[in-house]
Write a protein that holds these residues in place. Structure first.
Motif, PDB file in Angstrom:
ATOM      1  N   LEU A  71       1.331  -0.084   3.980  1.00 29.01           N
ATOM      2  CA  LEU A  71       0.411  -0.264   3.095  1.00 29.01           C
ATOM      3  C   LEU A  71      -0.696  -1.347   3.137  1.00 29.01           C
ATOM      4  CD1 LEU A  71       2.954  -0.157   0.403  1.00 29.01           C
ATOM      5  CD2 LEU A  71       1.391   2.031   1.090  1.00 29.01           C
ATOM      6  N   LYS A  72      -1.642  -1.019   2.777  1.00 29.78           N
ATOM      7  CA  LYS A  72      -2.696  -1.889   2.417  1.00 29.78           C
ATOM      8  C   LYS A  72      -2.454  -3.320   2.624  1.00 29.78           C
ATOM      9  CE  LYS A  72      -5.084  -0.692  -1.720  1.00 29.78           C
ATOM     10  NZ  LYS A  72      -6.166  -0.549  -2.064  1.00 29.78           N
ATOM     11  N   THR A  73      -2.661  -4.743   2.498  1.00 26.25           N
ATOM     12  CA  THR A  73      -2.422  -5.713   2.006  1.00 26.25           C
ATOM     13  C   THR A  73      -2.916  -6.343   0.390  1.00 26.25           C
ATOM     14  OG1 THR A  73      -3.384  -7.372   3.186  1.00 26.25           O
ATOM     15  CG2 THR A  73      -1.298  -6.676   3.809  1.00 26.25           C
ATOM     16  N   GLU A  74      -3.878  -5.780   0.599  1.00 29.34           N
ATOM     17  CA  GLU A  74      -5.320  -5.891  -0.414  1.00 29.34           C
ATOM     18  C   GLU A  74      -4.415  -5.560  -1.544  1.00 29.34           C
ATOM     19  OE1 GLU A  74      -9.030  -4.800  -2.101  1.00 29.34           O
ATOM     20  OE2 GLU A  74      -9.605  -6.634  -0.422  1.00 29.34           O
ATOM     21  N   LEU A  75      -4.063  -6.528  -2.927  1.00 28.02           N
ATOM     22  CA  LEU A  75      -3.544  -6.143  -4.006  1.00 28.02           C
ATOM     23  C   LEU A  75      -3.845  -5.961  -5.453  1.00 28.02           C
ATOM     24  CD1 LEU A  75       0.141  -7.672  -3.631  1.00 28.02           C
ATOM     25  CD2 LEU A  75      -0.681  -5.544  -2.951  1.00 28.02           C
ATOM     26  N   THR A  76      -3.767  -5.044  -6.424  1.00 27.08           N
ATOM     27  CA  THR A  76      -5.419  -4.949  -7.603  1.00 27.08           C
ATOM     28  C   THR A  76      -5.031  -6.058  -8.287  1.00 27.08           C
ATOM     29  OG1 THR A  76      -3.609  -3.429  -8.987  1.00 27.08           O
ATOM     30  CG2 THR A  76      -5.223  -2.261  -7.515  1.00 27.08           C
ATOM     31  N   LEU A  77      -5.591  -6.445  -9.402  1.00 25.95           N
ATOM     32  CA  LEU A  77      -5.607  -7.196 -10.356  1.00 25.95           C
ATOM     33  C   LEU A  77      -6.169  -8.310  -9.778  1.00 25.95           C
ATOM     34  CD1 LEU A  77      -2.126  -6.704 -12.101  1.00 25.95           C
ATOM     35  CD2 LEU A  77      -4.488  -6.327 -12.452  1.00 25.95           C
ATOM     36  N   GLU A  78      -7.468  -8.428 -10.062  1.00 29.92           N
ATOM     37  CA  GLU A  78      -7.832 -10.327  -9.064  1.00 29.92           C
ATOM     38  C   GLU A  78      -7.169 -10.440  -7.843  1.00 29.92           C
ATOM     39  OE1 GLU A  78      -6.988 -13.485 -10.633  1.00 29.92           O
ATOM     40  OE2 GLU A  78      -8.150 -12.895 -13.488  1.00 29.92           O
ATOM     41  N   PRO A  79      -7.492  -8.677  -6.761  1.00 28.40           N
ATOM     42  CA  PRO A  79      -6.956  -9.065  -5.712  1.00 28.40           C
ATOM     43  C   PRO A  79      -6.812 -10.480  -4.941  1.00 28.40           C
ATOM     44  CG  PRO A  79      -9.133  -7.535  -6.218  1.00 28.40           C
ATOM     45  CD  PRO A  79      -8.517  -8.722  -6.884  1.00 28.40           C
ATOM     46  N   ILE A  80      -5.807  -9.981  -3.801  1.00 27.44           N
ATOM     47  CA  ILE A  80      -5.147 -10.826  -3.042  1.00 27.44           C
ATOM     48  C   ILE A  80      -5.523 -10.508  -1.812  1.00 27.44           C
ATOM     49  CG2 ILE A  80      -4.584 -13.031  -5.185  1.00 27.44           C
ATOM     50  CD1 ILE A  80      -1.926 -11.850  -4.046  1.00 27.44           C
ATOM     51  N   ARG A  81      -5.670 -11.579  -0.530  1.00 28.14           N
ATOM     52  CA  ARG A  81      -5.510 -10.840   0.818  1.00 28.14           C
ATOM     53  C   ARG A  81      -4.205 -12.403   1.415  1.00 28.14           C
ATOM     54  NH1 ARG A  81      -6.611  -6.573   4.171  1.00 28.14           N
ATOM     55  NH2 ARG A  81      -8.289  -5.710   1.712  1.00 28.14           N
ATOM     56  N   ALA A  82      -4.075 -11.339   2.522  1.00 26.62           N
ATOM     57  CA  ALA A  82      -3.520 -12.351   3.139  1.00 26.62           C
ATOM     58  C   ALA A  82      -2.940 -12.368   4.570  1.00 26.62           C
ATOM     59  CB  ALA A  82      -1.775 -13.279   2.338  1.00 26.62           C
ATOM     60  N   ASP A  83      -3.134 -12.861   5.300  1.00 31.31           N
ATOM     61  CA  ASP A  83      -3.408 -12.364   6.886  1.00 31.31           C
ATOM     62  C   ASP A  83      -1.612 -12.361   7.112  1.00 31.31           C
ATOM     63  OD1 ASP A  83      -5.383 -12.130   7.049  1.00 31.31           O
ATOM     64  OD2 ASP A  83      -6.219 -14.314   7.969  1.00 31.31           O
ATOM     65  N   SER A  84      -0.690 -13.354   6.587  1.00 32.12           N
ATOM     66  CA  SER A  84       0.593 -12.868   7.235  1.00 32.12           C
ATOM     67  C   SER A  84       1.794 -11.933   6.321  1.00 32.12           C
ATOM     68  CB  SER A  84       1.440 -15.085   7.104  1.00 32.12           C
ATOM     69  OG  SER A  84       1.474 -15.449   5.484  1.00 32.12           O
TER      70      SER A  84
ATOM     71  N   GLN B 258       1.735  -1.643  -9.012  1.00 33.45           N
ATOM     72  CA  GLN B 258       1.088  -1.084  -8.188  1.00 33.45           C
ATOM     73  C   GLN B 258       1.156   0.528  -7.534  1.00 33.45           C
ATOM     74  OE1 GLN B 258      -1.627  -2.621  -6.055  1.00 33.45           O
ATOM     75  NE2 GLN B 258      -3.003  -1.288  -4.760  1.00 33.45           N
ATOM     76  N   TYR B 259       2.759   0.421  -6.767  1.00 31.73           N
ATOM     77  CA  TYR B 259       3.485   1.337  -6.320  1.00 31.73           C
ATOM     78  C   TYR B 259       4.278   2.717  -7.437  1.00 31.73           C
ATOM     79  CZ  TYR B 259       0.237  -0.401  -2.624  1.00 31.73           C
ATOM     80  OH  TYR B 259      -0.380  -0.418  -1.399  1.00 31.73           O
ATOM     81  N   ARG B 260       4.666   1.910  -8.690  1.00 35.71           N
ATOM     82  CA  ARG B 260       5.782   2.234  -8.823  1.00 35.71           C
ATOM     83  C   ARG B 260       6.916   2.666  -8.672  1.00 35.71           C
ATOM     84  NH1 ARG B 260       4.110   1.328 -14.421  1.00 35.71           N
ATOM     85  NH2 ARG B 260       2.009   1.973 -13.848  1.00 35.71           N
ATOM     86  N   CYS B 261       7.506   1.780  -7.462  1.00 37.55           N
ATOM     87  CA  CYS B 261       9.103   1.697  -6.703  1.00 37.55           C
ATOM     88  C   CYS B 261       9.704   0.146  -6.513  1.00 37.55           C
ATOM     89  CB  CYS B 261       9.278   2.292  -5.637  1.00 37.55           C
ATOM     90  SG  CYS B 261       7.753   1.484  -4.450  1.00 37.55           S
ATOM     91  N   PRO B 262      10.774   0.138  -6.395  1.00 35.71           N
ATOM     92  CA  PRO B 262      11.254  -0.989  -5.927  1.00 35.71           C
ATOM     93  C   PRO B 262      11.115  -1.521  -4.715  1.00 35.71           C
ATOM     94  CG  PRO B 262      13.067   0.653  -5.935  1.00 35.71           C
ATOM     95  CD  PRO B 262      11.778   1.668  -6.476  1.00 35.71           C
ATOM     96  N   VAL B 263      10.865  -2.478  -5.115  1.00 34.12           N
ATOM     97  CA  VAL B 263      10.036  -4.313  -3.212  1.00 34.12           C
ATOM     98  C   VAL B 263      11.413  -4.772  -3.953  1.00 34.12           C
ATOM     99  CG1 VAL B 263       8.810  -5.443  -3.616  1.00 34.12           C
ATOM    100  CG2 VAL B 263       8.136  -3.912  -5.037  1.00 34.12           C
ATOM    101  N   VAL B 264      11.640  -4.869  -2.430  1.00 37.04           N
ATOM    102  CA  VAL B 264      12.660  -5.927  -1.418  1.00 37.04           C
ATOM    103  C   VAL B 264      11.440  -6.787  -0.440  1.00 37.04           C
ATOM    104  CG1 VAL B 264      14.420  -6.329   0.587  1.00 37.04           C
ATOM    105  CG2 VAL B 264      14.515  -4.184  -0.781  1.00 37.04           C
ATOM    106  N   GLN B 265      11.529  -8.006  -0.751  1.00 33.23           N
ATOM    107  CA  GLN B 265      11.197  -8.464   0.013  1.00 33.23           C
ATOM    108  C   GLN B 265      11.675 -10.139   0.875  1.00 33.23           C
ATOM    109  OE1 GLN B 265       9.817 -10.760  -4.594  1.00 33.23           O
ATOM    110  NE2 GLN B 265       7.562 -10.286  -3.187  1.00 33.23           N
ATOM    111  N   VAL B 266      11.304 -10.575   2.095  1.00 29.29           N
ATOM    112  CA  VAL B 266      12.042 -11.424   3.179  1.00 29.29           C
ATOM    113  C   VAL B 266      11.415 -12.318   3.110  1.00 29.29           C
ATOM    114  CG1 VAL B 266      13.141 -11.455   4.987  1.00 29.29           C
ATOM    115  CG2 VAL B 266      12.977  -9.042   3.492  1.00 29.29           C
ATOM    116  N   LEU B 267      11.409 -13.540   3.354  1.00 27.81           N
ATOM    117  CA  LEU B 267      10.890 -14.887   3.683  1.00 27.81           C
ATOM    118  C   LEU B 267      10.982 -15.108   4.365  1.00 27.81           C
ATOM    119  CD1 LEU B 267       7.920 -16.283   2.519  1.00 27.81           C
ATOM    120  CD2 LEU B 267       9.567 -17.948   0.911  1.00 27.81           C
TER     121      LEU B 267
END
Length: 277
Positions: A33-46, A85-94
């Motif tokens: 997926l693209k890394t730009e998110l809506t609602l005052e778009p943010i973009r992060a390279d990492s 934005q995508y209406r589905c579960p999100v699993v996050q790993v830092l």
């Protein structure tokens, strides 16, 4: 930073391997997926977002635990934006690349008076190197994993790189190894184990060289002509590293912005071979 480019390249080039490692599942179809998110778009390279099996895997790579806003709040922010934005579960790993004692590297939630948000944290220096050494997609991360002999581990990584049969893949993995191993080892030591010609031919290496050259030329153009038309900036950004070097030399003879326009038209408008507007 260059490690951003390397980590994103690996996660987006080998999404199934990262899903298998971090989620422990086999998925046939994965969308980057693209890394730009809506609602005052943010973009992060990492960061990398992978959509698989009706869920999103959000991977974020970090070298520093300090951030503004704090990393745990950023994970909450990303999660809310992704779900909206995508209406589905999100699993996050830092994923922390460099060893640190900062408490944020050992924090797996954001908590305030009304909200508790949880995510996963992987500290590479605690990970067994075996999995990473056995998989070309994860090989560049292997030099950052747990070991009693870092130099021996680096030698093992170099040996595995040399066994990758496809030359193009070998070049690109070697380029990523050099970048990420540099977080732990001196550059000269890394180059003792990896062939420099192979690393320089990698797409990730060439991309970094191009971006650094573009930054330099942008500063020179701004100093010579001030703020220039956005379409011209885009044309310059599409030039290859070699073309940017040529432009740097030609710039010494430019007296007005029309000289830049003429030069870009003569050189086809860069890698995209577009026409200067």
């Amino acid at each position: 930073m260059s490690y951003d480019n390397a980590c994103k390249y690996l996660a987006e080039q080998y999404p199934a391997e990262f899903v298998r490692w971090l989620l422990g599942v086999e998925v046939q179809q994965i969308e980057v997926l693209k890394t730009e998110l809506t609602l005052e778009p943010i973009r992060a390279d990492s960061v990398t977002f992978l959509q698989a099996a009706n869920q999103i895997l959000h991977i974020e790579f970090q070298t520093l635990a300090k951030s503004n806003p704090a990393l745990n709040f950023r994970m909450l922010d990303y999660s809310v934006r992704l779900k909206r934005q995508y209406r589905c579960p999100v699993v996050q790993v830092l994923i922390f690349l460099q060893e640190t004692t900062n408490e944020m590297a050992f924090t797996e939630e954001y908590r305030d008076n009304t909200t508790i948000h949880q995510y996963q944290v992987v500290r590479l220096w605690e990970q067994d190197s075996t999995l990473f050494l056995a998989n070309p997609a994860l090989l560049p991360l292997a030099s950052l994993t747990r070991t009693d002999s870092p130099q021996t581990l680096l030698a093992q990584v170099a040996e595995r790189v040399a066994t990758i049969p496809d030359r193009e893949e070998r070049q690109n993995i070697a380029g990523c190894v050099e970048i990420l191993a540099g977080l732990r080892f001196e550059k000269d030591l890394v180059r003792q184990f990896l062939r420099e010609d192979i690393m320089k031919e990698s797409v990730i290496y060439q991309d970094i060289v191009q971006k650094e050259a573009f930054k330099l030329i942008s500063r020179l153009l701004k100093r010579r002509f001030g703020d220039i038309n956005g379409s011209l900036v885009e044309q310059v950004s599409n030039l290859s590293a070699e073309q940017l070097e040529e432009l740097g030399e030609a710039l010494l003879d430019f007296s007005e912005i029309a000289d830049l326009v003429a030069w870009l038209e003569q050189h086809g408008g860069g890698r995209g071979e577009g026409k200067v507007i």
